[in-house]
Scaffold this active site. Sequence first.
Site: not given
Lengths: 353, 353
Positions: A172, A174, A265, A294, A314, A316
């Site tokens: 997609g 990203i 994820r 997490e 986490h 990003a």
Amino acid sequence: MSMLLLVRKETVSTRYKVVVCRDLGPDVMPLLRGKPELELVVWPEDRACDRRWLLENIHGAAGVIVMLTDKVSGSSLQVVSTMSVGYEHVDVNAVAKRGLKLGYTPDVLTDAVADLSVMLALMAGRNGGIGISVVQKGQWTEYPWAPFGFCGPQLSTTAASPTRKIGFIGFGRIAQATLARLVPFGITHCLYSSNPSSAPSSERDAQLAQKYNLQSVKRVDIDEVARESDVLFILAPGGSGTYHVVNETLLRKMKPTSILVNASRGTLVDSDALAKALREGWIWGAGIDVVEGEPQVSVDHPLVKEPKCVIVPHIASATLETRRDMATRAAQNLIAAILGGQMPAQVDLRGFA
Amino acid sequence: MSMLLLVRKETVSTRYKVVVCRDLGPDVMPLLRGKPELELVVWPEDRACDRRWLLENIHGAAGVIVMLTDKVSGSSLQVVSTMSVGYEHVDVNAVAKRGLKLGYTPDVLTDAVADLSVMLALMAGRNGGIGISVVQKGQWTEYPWAPFGFCGPQLSTTAASPTRKIGFIGFGRIAQATLARLVPFGITHCLYSSNPSSAPSSERDAQLAQKYNLQSVKRVDIDEVARESDVLFILAPGGSGTYHVVNETLLRKMKPTSILVNASRGTLVDSDALAKALREGWIWGAGIDVVEGEPQVSVDHPLVKEPKCVIVPHIASATLETRRDMATRAAQNLIAAILGGQMPAQVDLRGFA
């Protein structure tokens, strides 16, 4: 000279209770506070909101702004606005069945996540985690400059090593932004696997190959992505459909010099299998922003114990610019859903419930 | 069927003793061993060669292959071949005065160092060192996802933040390769300062700006580079001419959201001043591959103690591909200098001694 300032108190007939699960900061809260129709209930602490607080306050609320970690339901709700691109923490079927609107924050975090994906690929390939640790422990003196000390596979091509194949699980926005960033590193091929239900895009792929002067951009099956990729980026949605898509079988197909990056994820990767792959040298290294379970990740976690696994918590999308944009989008989604107007980013719920 | 294999032992009239300060690996040592004219003396251990061993063995040698950490002189030498792009560890004046040839390994490490420079810029901006440390210490659970947790300045531009100025101290091959890699991140301006004796290159700069679609590529004074840069890369040679060029005065001119990257030599940066800059927030973060006095860098070093300083142990060229190419180049330089032929990369010593 003196001035008399008259402030007219606006009369608002209908007020909508809105629950905000985290303070969205001084740039964004005024967007919400500036709407007299909204009665804000904001979680007052600088930590994830308590579930009990949320359930108490959601009663009678027309809308809620949630984070990744919040799960919510409430009979009066018109809108759930999540400050995230993923919405696997939302019961989409229930939301759809009850006719709620669901807002999310795609696009605005694309570049931040792509930046971090490149960072993780470099860190994992270049033994960055090991290097940092050596310095932090005061052990540099034991590792004077040596011809092959700390060497790892190079992301950029060289004259003697002129091919680099970059793979994506999920292709997609990203993933494509990550691909764009890798072009000047000299990559030559792009392989990806997608949701089987998504339409083939061979024309788009040919355009990408031409734009970036790549030998090919090609959709293939996931096994081929694993077998061929020098760096494999996981940039697909979470949820049950992608659970442990990176498992022992897939990891065993990868090259011993290959790098795995996960900035999507944690549920997509079987942590035990990845730890084994690193320990036994099936792959060279991993750079991960997300871990299943997490933030409950202790020093005994199998991935924390692997020196060739670079883990960040986490982050990003964690840039000042992007999180401000995400918070703004979450507020705008909520305001539009309740007070009218086009939601900037609404999840299409047709096909659910 | 049987074959008789006749091996003729070549008679070599003149043999040249060659000292090799580190084993160059199974891909490169055969290049040297394949020359019967060379009598190789190779440091046998997997650590930097002892100075005493070197001085004993250099006697009567025609050539020597050295690493960054080796200092050498010898009256019989014809060539010093260093496996590095820098040669500040070589007494160039003495080499020139005695008419020796000096080989080095530029170009082949350009891409590896540019890759690492991008990695360090991202790590420093995105609080990568802090993030890794939080996970390694098992503290992730104390930092659940939060709207502004771990946020740092974004390397990529965004719609609301559409300008990024990248600065370079030194604008040679490595800096330009780093610039190329940053283009898809959306950077808009490139500023650099160079050795005052180097000729202006405004035509080249205009071409670069056009090629990369930047608003400008411009040579300016070093103060302007410091003031304007969002990320400042130090990619200039070491030695006395650049000693502590990044000092307190310069650091105080930088922006509080700016990043400093040093992938050249530790001597260019005053470590105490940089630690102070990070501690007091004059700049956002630093990513450094080199530290003055390395590898003697203990846990008490002021930069090791700064959470916003990401330090790796001089690994900028440490990839399998590049180090093999550097070792090959160092061997080829030595062979050509002694046995005849063009050295692939010879330092121009006119103007010295």
